[in-house]
Design an enzyme around this catalytic site. Structure first.
Site, PDB file in Angstrom:
ATOM      1  N   ALA A 157       2.384  -2.723   0.152  1.00  0.00           N
ATOM      2  CA  ALA A 157       2.450  -3.841   1.088  1.00  0.00           C
ATOM      3  C   ALA A 157       2.043  -5.164   0.461  1.00  0.00           C
ATOM      4  O   ALA A 157       2.445  -6.225   0.937  1.00  0.00           O
ATOM      5  CB  ALA A 157       1.565  -3.554   2.294  1.00  0.00           C
ATOM      6  N   SER A 215       1.766  -5.485  -3.290  1.00  0.00           N
ATOM      7  CA  SER A 215       2.278  -5.613  -4.652  1.00  0.00           C
ATOM      8  C   SER A 215       3.216  -4.462  -4.958  1.00  0.00           C
ATOM      9  O   SER A 215       3.228  -3.442  -4.262  1.00  0.00           O
ATOM     10  CB  SER A 215       1.133  -5.631  -5.674  1.00  0.00           C
ATOM     11  OG  SER A 215       0.458  -4.383  -5.702  1.00  0.00           O
ATOM     12  N   GLY A 216       3.983  -4.627  -6.016  1.00  0.00           N
ATOM     13  CA  GLY A 216       4.838  -3.568  -6.516  1.00  0.00           C
ATOM     14  C   GLY A 216       4.506  -3.304  -7.968  1.00  0.00           C
ATOM     15  O   GLY A 216       3.970  -4.174  -8.670  1.00  0.00           O
ATOM     16  N   HIS A 227       9.018   7.822   0.913  1.00  0.00           N
ATOM     17  CA  HIS A 227       7.921   7.249   1.694  1.00  0.00           C
ATOM     18  C   HIS A 227       6.666   7.362   0.851  1.00  0.00           C
ATOM     19  O   HIS A 227       6.291   8.445   0.414  1.00  0.00           O
ATOM     20  CB  HIS A 227       7.751   8.001   3.016  1.00  0.00           C
ATOM     21  CG  HIS A 227       6.663   7.444   3.880  1.00  0.00           C
ATOM     22  ND1 HIS A 227       6.062   8.169   4.876  1.00  0.00           N
ATOM     23  CD2 HIS A 227       6.066   6.235   3.892  1.00  0.00           C
ATOM     24  CE1 HIS A 227       5.143   7.443   5.465  1.00  0.00           C
ATOM     25  NE2 HIS A 227       5.126   6.248   4.881  1.00  0.00           N
ATOM     26  N   ASP A 228       5.993   6.238   0.613  1.00  0.00           N
ATOM     27  CA  ASP A 228       4.880   6.260  -0.329  1.00  0.00           C
ATOM     28  C   ASP A 228       3.784   7.241   0.081  1.00  0.00           C
ATOM     29  O   ASP A 228       3.117   7.843  -0.783  1.00  0.00           O
ATOM     30  CB  ASP A 228       4.314   4.855  -0.567  1.00  0.00           C
ATOM     31  CG  ASP A 228       3.934   4.108   0.706  1.00  0.00           C
ATOM     32  OD1 ASP A 228       3.954   4.709   1.799  1.00  0.00           O
ATOM     33  OD2 ASP A 228       3.629   2.899   0.607  1.00  0.00           O
ATOM     34  N   THR A 229       3.603   7.456   1.389  1.00  0.00           N
ATOM     35  CA  THR A 229       2.599   8.433   1.806  1.00  0.00           C
ATOM     36  C   THR A 229       3.043   9.853   1.477  1.00  0.00           C
ATOM     37  O   THR A 229       2.228  10.701   1.098  1.00  0.00           O
ATOM     38  CB  THR A 229       2.293   8.308   3.306  1.00  0.00           C
ATOM     39  OG1 THR A 229       1.910   6.962   3.603  1.00  0.00           O
ATOM     40  CG2 THR A 229       1.172   9.246   3.720  1.00  0.00           C
ATOM     41  N   THR A 252      -3.790  -0.067   2.076  1.00  0.00           N
ATOM     42  CA  THR A 252      -3.688  -1.016   3.187  1.00  0.00           C
ATOM     43  C   THR A 252      -3.730  -0.270   4.513  1.00  0.00           C
ATOM     44  O   THR A 252      -4.397  -0.687   5.463  1.00  0.00           O
ATOM     45  CB  THR A 252      -2.383  -1.828   3.059  1.00  0.00           C
ATOM     46  OG1 THR A 252      -2.410  -2.541   1.833  1.00  0.00           O
ATOM     47  CG2 THR A 252      -2.235  -2.806   4.214  1.00  0.00           C
ATOM     48  N   GLY A 255      -6.044   3.555  -3.363  1.00  0.00           N
ATOM     49  CA  GLY A 255      -7.012   2.534  -3.753  1.00  0.00           C
ATOM     50  C   GLY A 255      -8.392   2.742  -3.178  1.00  0.00           C
ATOM     51  O   GLY A 255      -9.403   2.384  -3.795  1.00  0.00           O
TER      52      GLY A 255
END
Length: 453
Positions: free
Chosen positions: A10, A12-13, A223-225, A245, A387
């Site tokens: 959300a 950064s990439g 999906h990142d999750t 996030t 993170g």
């Protein structure tokens, strides 16, 4: 074998490059670039062209690789016209256009059909909000964010199933689109390219991309999750907290839990790798602290050091409350929530940081306890990845609240899940999730936090 993961978050990439061999995985960041949303005439958009430029630069920096995989956040999408051209920058899920939309529908009926918790930003409600617009009328294809990037790289359109399951348009269990939910959204199944599963080929990079031409692109858990949960080094009876996030707190199951009690408890059933179900609850996560820091313009380390010494539990908020979803004025909203609950209002940034971390730990505890009860499972250990695994105070408070050990790490679980699915497809990693997780336990550093009284 050298592999590249495009991992979009959300804020950064990144392009991560990994070398995977039997019993070994090493990785490094080839490039990082900002993800800065833009507000245009009152609407909050993703700057997708800037993100794509960052991806191409990152792939150039990565050099030759055997495969590329793309993951990102869920629910948001781009619309293409009949020529395959993007019809405007995708709208951000935090935009206000969906305010009040979900309240028009019977919540449990939506949950029973799709398995997905009612969230104001769900794709189905974004489409309802877009009804009657010239853009939607002109659209011939809808691509979720990672599928859009993959399409630009390869020229082949597809819809990856773990991300599709978050839309609220896929039937519970993930096998096909739900006719009822498509009708509710006012769209046809023809708007979506074919469903595809993690580990299947997505195409090869076309010369028109200007970089990495001919490199295979592999479908990952986009999906990142879903990638982060695949990157949890768990074994046995574990719960996970994918903490960034957002915080996603839950357990991995063989099938969905569609009871009314699960709906009332705010749980969702998202598809994971190998047909698993991520039975989880959304918690606002470190967004609360990130937004406060943006207002304060203060560095994080002294805030955390002060919070560690501050009194525990003086004030807590409901970290699942949608009142905290929009950007801006976060300290004022937290203060108002404390005052409305008859609790002391945090009088300093340090006190508010402690309030946020105590609130997150409490929300994690409630989600783990509820997941056990609703799914009929037992949790012995909690894995925190992402993170938030760097935040020692949050990890310890979570162990204390949950009354169970917390294993923190890997921080890069999303990118690692992405990489391991590619490696498995290429024959460079084990055949199932258990083997992939064993590799992570053997190669990635983990920190254990024991619960205190």
């Amino acid at each position: 074998m050298r592999i590249a993961a495009v991992d979009l978050g959300a804020s950064s990439g990144r392009v991560i490059v990994a070398d995977v061999a039997p019993g070994s995985i090493t990785f490094a960041e080839a490039a990082r670039f900002a993800n800065s949303p833009v507000r245009i005439r009152g609407t909050l958009h993703w700057d997708i062209l800037a993100l794509y430029r960052g991806i191409l630069s990152g792939l150039a920096a990565a050099g030759p690789v055997a495969s590329i995989g793309v993951d990102s956040w869920a629910v948001d999408y781009g619309l293409l016209d009949a020529d395959g051209v993007l019809l405007g920058n995708p709208v951000h899920y935090r935009d206000s256009r969906t305010d009040g939309v979900s309240a028009r529908f019977d919540g449990y009926s939506v949950f029973a059909a799709s398995g997905i918790a009612l969230q104001p930003f769900n794709t189905v409600f974004q489409l309802v909000a877009a009804a009657g617009t010239a853009q939607l009328a002109a659209a011939r294809t809808l691509l979720l964010m990672p599928d859009l990037i993959s399409y630009w790289l390869t020229g082949v359109a597809g819809t990856e199933v773990t991300n599709a399951s978050t839309t609220g348009l896929l039937a519970a269990g993930g096998g096909a689109w739900s006719p009822g939910m498509l009708a509710l959204a006012g769209v046809s199944a023809e708007l979506f390219p074919p469903l595809r599963s993690p580990g299947t080929p997505a195409g090869v990079v076309q010369p028109s991309a200007g970089v990495a031409a001919g490199t295979p692109v592999t479908v990952v858990a986009s999906h990142d999750t879903a990638s982060a949960v695949a990157g949890v080094p768990g074994a046995g009876n574990f719960a996970y907290i994918s903490c960034g996030t957002w915080s996603l707190v839950g357990v991995e199951l063989p099938g969905p839990v569609l009871t009314e009690e699960s709906y009332r408890a705010g749980f969702t059933n998202e598809i994971g790798v190998d047909g698993t179900v991520r039975f989880l609850r959304n918690v606002m996560g470190l967004w609360l602290l990130q937004e406060c820091q943006r207002e304060w313009d203060l560095p994080l380390p002294p805030l955390l050091a002060g919070a560690a010494a501050a009194p525990a539990g003086r004030s807590v908020i409901d970290a699942t409350d949608p009142i905290f979803l929009p950007p801006g004025d976060m300290p004022a909203r937290i203060a108002a929530a404390c005052a409305a609950a008859g609790q002391p209002v945090p009088g300093s940034p340090v006190a508010m940081t402690r309030c946020i971390l105590d609130s997150l730990a409490l929300a994690y505890f409630r989600a783990v306890e509820d997941a056990e009860r609703l799914a009929g499972v037992t949790v012995d250990v909690v894995h925190m990845v992402g993170g938030g695994a760097r935040n020692e105070l949050l990890c310890q408070l979570t162990a204390d609240a949950c009354g169970r050990p917390v294993l923190a790490g890997p921080v890069e679980a999303g990118a690692l899940g992405n990489i391991l699915i590619q490696a498995r497809a290429l024959g460079a990693a084990g055949p199932d999730l258990a083997a992939l997780r064993t590799l992570l336990r053997e190669t990635q550093p983990l920190v254990r936090y024991e619960p205190r009284a």
